[in-house]
Design a protein around this motif. Structure first.
Motif, PDB file in Angstrom:
ATOM      1  N   ALA A  29       0.824  -1.210   0.000  1.00  0.00           N
ATOM      2  CA  ALA A  29       0.000   0.000   0.000  1.00  0.00           C
ATOM      3  C   ALA A  29       0.858   1.261   0.000  1.00  0.00           C
ATOM      4  O   ALA A  29       0.441   2.317  -0.508  1.00  0.00           O
ATOM      5  N   ALA A  30       2.059   1.162   0.543  1.00  0.00           N
ATOM      6  CA  ALA A  30       2.959   2.313   0.564  1.00  0.00           C
ATOM      7  C   ALA A  30       3.620   2.565  -0.781  1.00  0.00           C
ATOM      8  O   ALA A  30       4.282   3.587  -0.970  1.00  0.00           O
ATOM      9  N   GLY A  31       3.444   1.631  -1.718  1.00  0.00           N
ATOM     10  CA  GLY A  31       3.967   1.855  -3.058  1.00  0.00           C
ATOM     11  C   GLY A  31       5.005   0.872  -3.544  1.00  0.00           C
ATOM     12  O   GLY A  31       5.459   0.974  -4.688  1.00  0.00           O
ATOM     13  N   MET A  32       5.426  -0.082  -2.714  1.00  0.00           N
ATOM     14  CA  MET A  32       6.391  -1.078  -3.177  1.00  0.00           C
ATOM     15  C   MET A  32       5.733  -1.967  -4.234  1.00  0.00           C
ATOM     16  O   MET A  32       4.737  -2.634  -3.959  1.00  0.00           O
ATOM     17  N   PRO A  33       6.255  -2.001  -5.469  1.00  0.00           N
ATOM     18  CA  PRO A  33       5.667  -2.853  -6.507  1.00  0.00           C
ATOM     19  C   PRO A  33       5.901  -4.328  -6.181  1.00  0.00           C
ATOM     20  O   PRO A  33       6.995  -4.717  -5.776  1.00  0.00           O
ATOM     21  N   VAL A  34       4.877  -5.136  -6.360  1.00  0.00           N
ATOM     22  CA  VAL A  34       5.010  -6.569  -6.095  1.00  0.00           C
ATOM     23  C   VAL A  34       6.123  -7.187  -6.937  1.00  0.00           C
ATOM     24  O   VAL A  34       6.935  -7.961  -6.418  1.00  0.00           O
ATOM     25  N   PRO A  35       6.219  -6.858  -8.243  1.00  0.00           N
ATOM     26  CA  PRO A  35       7.313  -7.439  -9.039  1.00  0.00           C
ATOM     27  C   PRO A  35       8.697  -7.073  -8.505  1.00  0.00           C
ATOM     28  O   PRO A  35       9.611  -7.903  -8.511  1.00  0.00           O
ATOM     29  N   ALA A  36       8.848  -5.838  -8.011  1.00  0.00           N
ATOM     30  CA  ALA A  36      10.145  -5.420  -7.492  1.00  0.00           C
ATOM     31  C   ALA A  36      10.507  -6.194  -6.229  1.00  0.00           C
ATOM     32  O   ALA A  36      11.654  -6.609  -6.045  1.00  0.00           O
ATOM     33  N   LEU A  37       9.508  -6.375  -5.364  1.00  0.00           N
ATOM     34  CA  LEU A  37       9.772  -7.126  -4.137  1.00  0.00           C
ATOM     35  C   LEU A  37      10.111  -8.579  -4.456  1.00  0.00           C
ATOM     36  O   LEU A  37      11.007  -9.166  -3.840  1.00  0.00           O
ATOM     37  N   MET A  38       9.418  -9.163  -5.436  1.00  0.00           N
ATOM     38  CA  MET A  38       9.707 -10.550  -5.816  1.00  0.00           C
ATOM     39  C   MET A  38      11.135 -10.685  -6.326  1.00  0.00           C
ATOM     40  O   MET A  38      11.845 -11.642  -5.977  1.00  0.00           O
ATOM     41  N   GLU A  39      11.574  -9.734  -7.143  1.00  0.00           N
ATOM     42  CA  GLU A  39      12.951  -9.774  -7.640  1.00  0.00           C
ATOM     43  C   GLU A  39      13.945  -9.684  -6.484  1.00  0.00           C
ATOM     44  O   GLU A  39      14.944 -10.399  -6.440  1.00  0.00           O
ATOM     45  N   LYS A  40      13.659  -8.790  -5.540  1.00  0.00           N
ATOM     46  CA  LYS A  40      14.576  -8.604  -4.411  1.00  0.00           C
ATOM     47  C   LYS A  40      14.648  -9.864  -3.556  1.00  0.00           C
ATOM     48  O   LYS A  40      15.742 -10.336  -3.199  1.00  0.00           O
ATOM     49  N   VAL A  41      13.489 -10.421  -3.225  1.00  0.00           N
ATOM     50  CA  VAL A  41      13.441 -11.620  -2.387  1.00  0.00           C
ATOM     51  C   VAL A  41      14.152 -12.779  -3.069  1.00  0.00           C
ATOM     52  O   VAL A  41      14.994 -13.464  -2.469  1.00  0.00           O
ATOM     53  N   ALA A  42      13.831 -12.991  -4.330  1.00  0.00           N
ATOM     54  CA  ALA A  42      14.418 -14.122  -5.053  1.00  0.00           C
ATOM     55  C   ALA A  42      15.925 -13.936  -5.223  1.00  0.00           C
ATOM     56  O   ALA A  42      16.686 -14.913  -5.219  1.00  0.00           O
ATOM     57  N   GLY A  43      16.352 -12.679  -5.364  1.00  0.00           N
ATOM     58  CA  GLY A  43      17.781 -12.424  -5.448  1.00  0.00           C
ATOM     59  C   GLY A  43      18.495 -12.820  -4.176  1.00  0.00           C
ATOM     60  O   GLY A  43      19.579 -13.430  -4.211  1.00  0.00           O
ATOM     61  N   ARG A  44      17.905 -12.495  -3.032  1.00  0.00           N
ATOM     62  CA  ARG A  44      18.509 -12.878  -1.743  1.00  0.00           C
ATOM     63  C   ARG A  44      18.534 -14.411  -1.596  1.00  0.00           C
ATOM     64  O   ARG A  44      19.495 -14.981  -1.078  1.00  0.00           O
ATOM     65  N   ILE A  45      17.457 -15.064  -2.037  1.00  0.00           N
ATOM     66  CA  ILE A  45      17.408 -16.532  -1.953  1.00  0.00           C
ATOM     67  C   ILE A  45      18.502 -17.144  -2.823  1.00  0.00           C
ATOM     68  O   ILE A  45      19.213 -18.067  -2.405  1.00  0.00           O
TER      69      ILE A  45
END
Length: 532
Positions: A29-45
């Motif tokens: 809701a604050a504006g973080m795009p779901v695709p961007a978060l998925m890329e970030k999470v998967a990158g850390r994994i």
């Protein structure tokens, strides 16, 4: 350094599926795009998988892809491992995918990463990455998916599960029909409650937290300043121990514990409790035992004040002698080895105004009398049941035991006591907060290890209480007692872990365990000289 500090600050926070969902909704809701978060999470994994398993030339990796965003995370991992030279194959048993997950599946296909529908083809892989289902799963696995999971588990391959093993309930840790038996679980963002419950241990493997920078403001907005469920960490456990001591400390300022334990039949329980209390560093230790055991205890614990009590014909404590005036002690630990004949003694202890740790037959007596007898107590009471004792104390809460967090919270609310439920993941509650000890060892599954813990808790409780003779100037200031109970549980388990490392799991009897308490503490504290 900032990343490490952020990860450290999150290690104690435990969430349910609903709480995690609320936190993520605030982020989006604050504006973080779901695709961007998925890329970030998967990158850390991907980074963590690479650190664990690469470089291994030609590593064959099977990616298990579910229909939701957990599957999307897995597909991004598949793409990145492909670019790093791994031989990647995607197992995608679902035809209908969420939109974002579908886009990643399409791109993986364009890269020439093969997709299969038959799980048997994964048997040739060196490593599997489980992205079938994420947090919030409620329905049981069934049909072809359940069969595929069972088949995968039979291969005994390295499996990395994303967030939690597919098929586990996020909150209770129960397998929903069946579940992936992972060797590694990379929990995303915050610890999921189910991963820290006993029934999850057969599926979780080595669990670690992967931080993806959830804003602390959003976490606190959902959980409050004090998370209702917390994971005990080494930093928090050590912080609440009476270390270091004042330069002017002496035995009378370091607390006086009264242990009431033992019988002719269970002399060992008294010795083991005394050894646990001695390791706590309590200034003065008095041990009340049947008179016939006094010479034995004096030989084993020469520094303790051993009081011989009148005893029954069978060798149980009949009553406390006049010299044992309860109000002169800082705390009491009572129960190990008493037998049910010592009921008058336990009644007098519960009628005192002192903090009391109650274990073993002390708990069995309360179960017989009814826990309502604890309600009039104004001083803290700590109950330390194993599963069987918990069921006897709280038979109406047996249905809640699939979730130990719920069970101990309700038991604490009912009694006003701090309830410590023993097990592979000891769970503690004071009715407001629940704490879970995240590490232990099967080496502690030995008779007498609980007696050591009772003495250790009692000895720690006696120390700060002796130094708080005047009321706190801060109204409603938090009690130190729940923190010290956590510290004792953590310390006890660390001693078991160290002893098992040096002696194997079969070589850790309770007597040995007691002698590893100080070496374990020294091992943990050696990096900070102020504790030594």
């Amino acid at each position: 350094m900032a990343v490490k500090n952020q990860l450290r600050s999150l290690q104690h926070i435990v969430v349910t599926a609903d709480q995690m969902r609320q936190i993520e909704e605030r982020v989006f809701a604050a504006g973080m795009p779901v695709p961007a978060l998925m890329e970030k999470v998967a990158g850390r994994i991907t980074q963590r998988i690479a650190a664990l398993f690469l470089p291994q030339p030609g590593l064959r990796v099977g990616i298990l892809v579910g229909p939701g965003h957990n599957g999307g995370d897995a597909l991004v991992v598949a793409r990145e491992l492909h670019f790093q030279g791994c031989q990647v194959v995607i197992y995608q048993p679902f035809t209908k995918l969420k939109e974002l997950t579908g886009h990643h599946a399409q791109y993986c296909s364009s890269l020439g990463i093969p997709t299969i529908e038959q799980v048997a083809a994964l048997q040739e892989c060196d490593l599997l990455v489980d992205g079938l289902f994420g947090f919030g799963l409620e329905r049981s696995l069934s049909g072809d998916i359940a069969s595929a999971v069972e088949q995968i588990n039979q291969w005994h391959k390295p499996i990395v599960s994303i967030d939690l093993p597919s098929g586990l309930h996020t909150d209770t840790g129960q397998a929903l029909g069946t579940a992936i038996q992972a060797t590694h679980t990379l929990c995303l963002g915050l610890w999921k409650q189910g991963l820290l419950q006993d029934q999850a241990l057969a599926y979780v493997g080595q669990a670690e937290l992967v931080d993806f920078d959830l804003p602390l403001a959003d976490i606190h907005a959902v959980l409050g300043d004090t998370p209702p469920v917390q994971r005990i960490t080494s930093e928090s456990a050590i912080a609440h121990l009476p270390l270091p001591r004042s330069l002017t400390a002496h035995k009378y300022t370091a607390g006086h514990l009264l242990l009431i334990c033992g019988s002719r039949r269970y002399a060992g329980a008294a010795i083991l409790s005394g050894l646990g209390a001695r390791a706590s560093g309590v200034g003065m230790l008095s041990i009340a035992v049947p008179a016939s055991l006094q010479p034995v205890l004096m030989a084993q614990l020469p520094e303790a004040l051993v009081v011989g009590c009148p005893e029954t014909p069978s060798g149980a404590i009949l009553c406390l002698p006049d010299e044992v005036q309860l109000d002169k002690y800082s705390a009491i630990a009572c129960g190990p080895g008493l037998t049910m004949e010592a009921k008058p003694v336990v009644r007098s202890v519960l009628g005192s105004s002192l903090p009391v740790v109650l274990d073993a037959d002390g708990l069995n007596m309360v179960a017989e009398w009814g826990t309502s007898m604890l309600e009039p107590r104004t001083a803290p009471t700590i109950l330390t049941p194993h599963l069987g004792e918990f069921k006897r104390l709280f038979p109406h809460l047996a249905e809640t035991l699939p979730c130990r967090v719920t069970a101990v919270r309700e038991a604490a609310a009912q009694t006003g006591a701090i309830v410590l439920l023993k097990g592979a993941r000891v769970t503690i509650s004071d009715s407001h907060t629940v704490w879970i000890n995240p590490a232990s060892t099967p080496a502690l599954a030995r008779g007498g290890s609980g007696d050591v813990l009772t003495g250790l808790i009692g000895g720690l409780l006696a120390q700060p209480l002796a130094q708080q003779q005047t009321p706190s100037p801060i109204p409603h200031s938090p009690s130190p007692i729940p923190n010290l109970v956590q510290s004792a549980v953590w310390w006890h388990s660390q001693a078991g872990i160290l002893a098992a490392q040096e002696r194997t799991e079969l070589g850790v009897d309770a007597h040995t365990l007691a002698h590893y308490l100080i070496p374990a503490l020294k091992t943990i504290c050696k990096s900070d000289r102020s504790f030594l």
